[in-house]
Write a protein that holds these residues in place. Structure first.
Motif, PDB file in Angstrom:
ATOM      1  N   SER A 202     -10.253  -9.734  -4.962  1.00 63.98           N
ATOM      2  CA  SER A 202      -9.644  -8.833  -4.187  1.00 63.98           C
ATOM      3  C   SER A 202     -10.226  -7.430  -4.043  1.00 63.98           C
ATOM      4  N   ALA A 203     -11.788  -7.052  -4.130  1.00 61.74           N
ATOM      5  CA  ALA A 203     -12.685  -6.302  -3.986  1.00 61.74           C
ATOM      6  C   ALA A 203     -12.762  -7.185  -2.533  1.00 61.74           C
ATOM      7  N   ALA A 204     -13.417  -8.347  -2.827  1.00 62.82           N
ATOM      8  CA  ALA A 204     -14.143  -8.857  -1.081  1.00 62.82           C
ATOM      9  C   ALA A 204     -13.156  -8.642  -0.191  1.00 62.82           C
ATOM     10  N   ILE A 205     -11.488  -8.829  -0.365  1.00 65.05           N
ATOM     11  CA  ILE A 205     -10.834  -8.966   0.695  1.00 65.05           C
ATOM     12  C   ILE A 205     -10.123  -7.492   0.881  1.00 65.05           C
ATOM     13  N   ALA A 206     -10.093  -6.553   0.242  1.00 67.75           N
ATOM     14  CA  ALA A 206      -9.559  -4.928   0.037  1.00 67.75           C
ATOM     15  C   ALA A 206     -10.552  -4.634   0.713  1.00 67.75           C
ATOM     16  N   LEU A 207     -11.462  -4.114   0.510  1.00 67.55           N
ATOM     17  CA  LEU A 207     -12.664  -3.537   0.997  1.00 67.55           C
ATOM     18  C   LEU A 207     -12.731  -3.400   2.657  1.00 67.55           C
ATOM     19  N   PRO A 208     -12.872  -4.155   3.102  1.00 70.36           N
ATOM     20  CA  PRO A 208     -13.277  -4.617   4.688  1.00 70.36           C
ATOM     21  C   PRO A 208     -12.081  -5.068   5.283  1.00 70.36           C
ATOM     22  N   ALA A 209     -10.863  -5.342   4.972  1.00 66.69           N
ATOM     23  CA  ALA A 209      -9.695  -5.134   5.347  1.00 66.69           C
ATOM     24  C   ALA A 209      -9.013  -3.695   5.517  1.00 66.69           C
ATOM     25  N   GLY A 210      -9.597  -2.846   3.898  1.00 66.85           N
ATOM     26  CA  GLY A 210      -8.542  -1.422   3.827  1.00 66.85           C
ATOM     27  C   GLY A 210      -9.870  -0.672   5.780  1.00 66.85           C
ATOM     28  N   VAL A 211     -11.146  -0.795   5.307  1.00 63.94           N
ATOM     29  CA  VAL A 211     -11.702   0.094   6.394  1.00 63.94           C
ATOM     30  C   VAL A 211     -11.071  -0.321   7.660  1.00 63.94           C
ATOM     31  N   LEU A 212     -11.666  -1.686   7.976  1.00 65.91           N
ATOM     32  CA  LEU A 212     -10.923  -2.107   8.949  1.00 65.91           C
ATOM     33  C   LEU A 212      -9.452  -1.865   9.890  1.00 65.91           C
TER      34      LEU A 212
ATOM     35  N   LEU B 154      -5.010  -2.551  -3.259  1.00 65.56           N
ATOM     36  CA  LEU B 154      -6.408  -1.421  -3.464  1.00 65.56           C
ATOM     37  C   LEU B 154      -6.850  -1.403  -1.933  1.00 65.56           C
ATOM     38  N   MET B 155      -6.298  -2.695  -0.846  1.00 73.15           N
ATOM     39  CA  MET B 155      -6.307  -2.650   0.013  1.00 73.15           C
ATOM     40  C   MET B 155      -5.827  -0.893   1.452  1.00 73.15           C
ATOM     41  N   ARG B 156      -4.919  -0.932   0.540  1.00 75.87           N
ATOM     42  CA  ARG B 156      -3.697   0.118   1.132  1.00 75.87           C
ATOM     43  C   ARG B 156      -4.592   1.892   1.081  1.00 75.87           C
ATOM     44  N   GLN B 157      -4.880   1.392  -0.260  1.00 78.06           N
ATOM     45  CA  GLN B 157      -5.903   2.715  -1.117  1.00 78.06           C
ATOM     46  C   GLN B 157      -6.781   2.492  -0.394  1.00 78.06           C
ATOM     47  N   THR B 158      -7.788   2.137  -0.024  1.00 76.93           N
ATOM     48  CA  THR B 158      -9.022   2.524   0.238  1.00 76.93           C
ATOM     49  C   THR B 158      -8.899   2.759   2.124  1.00 76.93           C
ATOM     50  N   ARG B 159      -7.800   2.300   2.922  1.00 80.68           N
ATOM     51  CA  ARG B 159      -7.011   2.420   4.024  1.00 80.68           C
ATOM     52  C   ARG B 159      -7.159   4.006   3.776  1.00 80.68           C
ATOM     53  N   SER B 160      -5.962   4.472   3.461  1.00 79.55           N
ATOM     54  CA  SER B 160      -5.352   5.169   3.076  1.00 79.55           C
ATOM     55  C   SER B 160      -6.230   6.686   2.676  1.00 79.55           C
ATOM     56  N   ALA B 161      -7.240   6.200   1.457  1.00 81.19           N
ATOM     57  CA  ALA B 161      -8.631   7.552   1.393  1.00 81.19           C
ATOM     58  C   ALA B 161      -9.162   7.494   2.914  1.00 81.19           C
TER      59      ALA B 161
ATOM     60  N   ILE C 104      -5.057  -4.966  13.519  1.00 85.74           N
ATOM     61  CA  ILE C 104      -5.482  -5.324  12.462  1.00 85.74           C
ATOM     62  C   ILE C 104      -4.614  -4.204  11.149  1.00 85.74           C
ATOM     63  N   ASP C 105      -4.260  -3.398  11.183  1.00 86.14           N
ATOM     64  CA  ASP C 105      -3.635  -2.345  10.646  1.00 86.14           C
ATOM     65  C   ASP C 105      -2.586  -3.248  10.759  1.00 86.14           C
ATOM     66  N   ALA C 106      -1.917  -3.719  11.551  1.00 85.58           N
ATOM     67  CA  ALA C 106      -0.515  -4.119  11.816  1.00 85.58           C
ATOM     68  C   ALA C 106      -0.974  -5.480  10.563  1.00 85.58           C
ATOM     69  N   VAL C 107      -1.734  -6.468  10.924  1.00 86.40           N
ATOM     70  CA  VAL C 107      -1.398  -7.585  10.201  1.00 86.40           C
ATOM     71  C   VAL C 107      -1.848  -7.509   8.237  1.00 86.40           C
ATOM     72  N   THR C 108      -2.909  -6.819   8.389  1.00 88.45           N
ATOM     73  CA  THR C 108      -3.280  -6.374   6.723  1.00 88.45           C
ATOM     74  C   THR C 108      -2.323  -5.605   6.145  1.00 88.45           C
ATOM     75  N   THR C 109      -1.299  -4.809   7.059  1.00 90.99           N
ATOM     76  CA  THR C 109      -0.030  -3.762   6.471  1.00 90.99           C
ATOM     77  C   THR C 109       0.923  -4.856   6.331  1.00 90.99           C
ATOM     78  N   VAL C 110       1.018  -6.117   7.095  1.00 93.88           N
ATOM     79  CA  VAL C 110       2.231  -7.425   6.283  1.00 93.88           C
ATOM     80  C   VAL C 110       1.844  -8.167   5.576  1.00 93.88           C
ATOM     81  N   PHE C 111       0.384  -8.407   5.332  1.00 97.64           N
ATOM     82  CA  PHE C 111      -0.420  -9.188   4.533  1.00 97.64           C
ATOM     83  C   PHE C 111      -0.299  -7.968   3.003  1.00 97.64           C
TER      84      PHE C 111
END
Lengths: 526, 317
Positions: B111-121, B198-205, B130-137
């Motif tokens: 989950s970290a391996a997916i979420a951290l890079p995706a959240g940062v992007l 985790l991705m959403r958290q990373t993104r908003s942080a 990218i934001d749209a795709v990750t949000t849908v995911f």
């Protein structure tokens, strides 16, 4: 309640032909009897994790799938519920004295720990079942035994308090599984998961909650009809896979060789030439309504009969069992059991009669009550149908769905609900069902109501050894139970097992209780 | 710092007492007779036998006495035996805890391996593709129940493609590669939901940090966007992310219940659920002890990580 069962008796002869399983041939048909091949590993998936592997100490009906492959029965039974001396540890028996049973034992049989099977071992095992400290579930059924005498090394005598009508049947289940006395004494509590029987497979490994691995017992005594030594397989792995969808996925991906089919998948596998399907008619009581006759409003016989008449089992079979089960015509000993009697008068679907009984019960406009049930592929849709059909005659049913053990407890133990919608295992020995469910002291008698007629019938049935007399007694039991709405069986299940073509011996896969018996299975090398 | 560490460690002890006592009390408050819960599938015990069972399990004593008896043994490292399988609780746990630990760590890493890079992007390119795709995911992954994801994984990778085993378990020490093959699908089923959160958290942080003045200053002095995000934004966004990652360990235990059941993995999650239904309280207590210790320790380490990540945080007070 999940599966449960027990069997047969000597007098079963002549009764209930045609019960049991047949292998349905898929499109390619099946080659004529082939010479069995040795070797290979059979992978089986089953949904219940084993409790203790010691047949006397384990207390779940699901344990039999594991221990039965490692043990022989003192008196075995074939699928048509007749005693099967050729696979029994007792070679022959003399029942001429109603107060004694004398058994001649098979010679040259060894337990997995290398110690010999003999009369002392039988005495030890029976006394172990009778000892309350063992907490063996068949104890209640063994209480007809007063003592066990070793006559000589290979003969043993059970001295009885009263004739033991269900005796041979009971010796074909848990209580009649023979454990090595040396291993039991040496291992103490640990014997529960390091069992030592005489059966065709020995325990190699048990990974709790994941799988049990069994290996061939090279010193096994039994031979097949052609004189070849049994068993054929090197290894059996029984994996615990709870979800039926995942079980079937494993069969399709080739990871699993044998599973019970969920009803919804039966059609697909019957059509598929890559698989064989074995069928056991009446493999369980697929669906039933049990009533607490002491709990209002089900303390009123007319209202119970109103409920029993309001439900259409055809609709349940169609919607929940994909029309692959059987409409129940008798009581709790289903199709194929010697006591099964489809001519007994029992409630059948009739909304008009249901309304009549409502009037007779003083509730012409219906009433409201709770029912407990548990969730499964078949039970959940069935419960919804029962609710809808009762609603049609004005009875409002509030379904309370719990986990199986909790639901069981809420009905039988704490008595919180007047109705239990459930399933029951195949248990063809009527004394076991009757003593547990109908006797005033029965473990599964929710009402605890003392019915003198019933207790006398049960006593009589248990102490009688003549099959025709017993059949008449249990017909009378059914007349009360069904006619007065103690229990209404709606569906008799049909058990289906599927395996790829390489799996041979599928016609022997079901024991008398529709549970897996893998003693004679083999794998064809491609 | 050392004083803080010792004090926090000492606090774990009463927490564990409290947790085990509460669970013990809850188990005994469950409706139904534990002696009767021993039998299932149409089996039965008679009254004499039930009396033996009640005596052996101390059910004939008051609840606090029962707890004291359990605690006394537990303190001498004897957790008793399962009342169903008769096996020693410690033996059952030693195997199962490792399995759940492996599954949890794999799911967590995944989950970290997916979420951290995706959240940062997603955070760096807010409103972009990218934001749209990750949000849908993320929305789908949160919405889909774990067992459904698991069944779909089984059908696609096990049955259709035939790449991976769908059930069963191979111990790591027997065959590490086969062990991992068996763990891939469960780890994905376990990690997906958590990855989304985790991705959403990373993104908003990250978004919050990127809106700060010092970021604007960094950009204004000509630093590349990448250097600003990774060098200045990311370290400051880490605190809430680490908090969530710590909390997710607890969630892994909860998710393990479903995933272990589905894939037939002999872990603790599955064991504790079964034990609760069977009133197998020695097993329940053992599992709770291990799980509670694990969660408390992870929280403890999360707190220590704060100080390491953010030099302004000090625990000497």
């Amino acid at each position: 309640m999940r599966q449960k069962a027990e069997i047969s008796r000597r007098a079963v002869l002549g009764a209930s032909a045609g019960a049991g399983s047949l292998v349905l041939l898929a499109k390619h048909g099946r080659a004529a009897a082939e010479k069995p091949q040795y070797g290979g590993s059979l992978k089986v998936a089953y949904n219940i994790a084993p409790g203790a592997l010691d047949p006397h100490v384990g207390r779940s009906g699901g344990d039999a799938y594991y221990w039965r492959q490692m043990f022989d029965q003192f008196v075995d039974a074939d699928r048509s519920l007749k005693p099967a001396p050729s696979s029994s540890l007792a070679e022959s028996w003399d029942l001429s004295d109603p107060k004694a049973m004398v058994f001649k034992l098979r010679k040259g049989v060894l337990f997995h720990d290398g110690t010999p099977f003999n009369a002392e071992a039988v005495k030890f095992n029976i006394e172990r079942v009778l000892d309350p400290a063992t907490k063996a579930t068949p104890r209640a059924a063994f209480l007809s035994i007063d003592s066990v005498t070793v006559v000589d090394e290979y003969s043993v005598k059970f001295n009885l308090k009263r004739p033991w009508g269900s005796g041979l049947s009971m010796l074909a289940d848990r209580g009649g599984a023979m454990n090595s006395p040396a291993a039991v004494k040496a291992l103490g509590v640990d014997y529960a998961f390091k069992p030592s029987g005489t059966g065709p497979y020995k325990l190699a490994e048990m990974v709790s909650g994941s799988y049990v691995r069994l290996v061939r017992n090279d010193k096994y005594w039994r031979r097949d009809p052609d004189g070849n030594p049994l068993p054929y397989l090197d290894e059996i792995i029984i994996r615990v896979v709870q979800d039926p969808t995942v079980q079937v996925a494993g069969l399709r991906s080739g990871e699993t060789d044998l599973v019970y089919l969920p009803y919804r998948d039966v059609g697909t596998f019957l059509e598929d030439p890559k698989y064989n399907v074995s069928v056991f008619q009446g493999g369980n009581i697929g669906y039933l309504m049990a009533f607490n006759t002491a709990k209002p409003p089900m303390d009123n016989v007319n209202l119970r009969l109103a409920v029993a008449h309001a439900v259409n089992p055809e609709a349940i079979n169609k919607a929940a069992f994909f029309n692959r089960a059987i409409i129940a015509k008798g009581g709790m000993w289903p199709t194929g059991a010697w006591a099964y009697d489809p001519t007994v008068t029992r409630p059948s679907y009739s909304p008009a009669k249901a309304r009549d009984y409502l009037k007779a019960g003083g509730k012409p406009n219906g009433f409201e009550m709770d029912a407990v049930t548990w969730a499964s592929d078949t039970l959940s849709p069935s419960a919804e149908i029962v609710k809808a059909q009762l609603g049609a005659v004005g009875i409002k049913l509030n379904l309370k769905v719990f986990e199986t053990s909790v639901a069981t407890d809420r009905f039988y133990s704490t008595g919180e609900a007047p109705v239990f919608l459930t399933a029951w295992s195949r248990y063809p020995e009527p004394d076991w069902i009757a003593a547990l469910n109908y006797s005033s002291t029965g473990y599964y008698n929710a009402s605890k109501v003392k019915d003198a007629r019933m207790d006398a019938l049960i006593e009589d049935g248990a102490a009688n050894v003549e099959i025709d007399k017993r059949r008449a007694i249990y017909r009378r039991v059914d007349e009360i139970v069904l006619g007065e709405g103690w229990i209404t069986p709606l569906i008799y299940g049909v058990t289906y097992a599927a395996a790829p073509k390489k799996v041979q011996g599928l016609d022997s896969v079901f024991g008398w209780d529709a549970k897996f018996n893998l003693h004679a299975m083999w794998l064809k090398k491609s | 710092m050392r004083r803080y560490v010792l004090r926090r460690l000492a606090q774990l002890v009463p927490s564990l007492f409290l947790i085990t006592f509460m669970v013990f009390a809850l188990m005994h408050a469950l409706p139904g007779d534990p002696a009767r819960a021993l039998v299932a599938g149409g089996e039965a015990l008679d009254e004499t036998q039930l009396a033996v069972v009640r005596h052996e399990l101390n059910l004939d004593k008051p609840m606090p006495v029962q707890y004291a008896l359990w605690l006394g043994k537990a303190l001498s490292l004897d957790l008793g035996r399962s009342i169903i399988t008769q096996r020693k609780v410690a033996d059952e746990l030693s195997l199962r805890a490792l399995v759940t630990l492996e599954l949890g760590v794999l799911g967590w890493l995944l989950s970290a391996a997916i979420a951290l890079p995706a959240g940062v992007l997603a955070g760096s390119f807010r409103g972009g593709r990218i934001d749209a795709v990750t949000t849908v995911f993320a929305v789908s992954a949160v919405a889909l129940p774990g067992f459904w994801v698991g069944i779909m994984l089984i059908l696609v990778f096990g049955v259709w493609l035939g790449w991976l085993p769908t059930q069963g378990f191979v111990a790591f020490n027997l065959d590490p590669l086969d062990n991992l093959r068996h763990m891939v699908l469960p780890a994905i089923a376990l990690g997906t939901g958590s990855a989304a959160l985790l991705m959403r958290q990373t993104r908003s942080a990250l978004l919050e940090v990127l809106a700060q003045d010092y970021i604007r200053t960094a950009r204004a002095k000509g630093l590349a966007r990448r250097a600003v995000v990774l060098g200045h934004g990311w370290p400051n966004a880490l605190l809430p992310v680490v908090t969530v990652m710590g909390l997710e360990i607890g969630r892994m235990f909860a998710g393990a219940v479903v995933v272990e059941t589905l894939f037939g993995i002999p872990g603790m999650g599955r064991m504790i659920v079964q034990a609760v239904f069977q009133h197998d309280f020695p097993i329940v207590q053992g599992c709770v002890l291990v799980m509670a210790s694990a969660v408390l320790l992870v929280n403890f380490f999360t707190d220590l990580t704060y100080a390491w990540l953010d030099p302004r945080i000090r625990y000497d007070g």
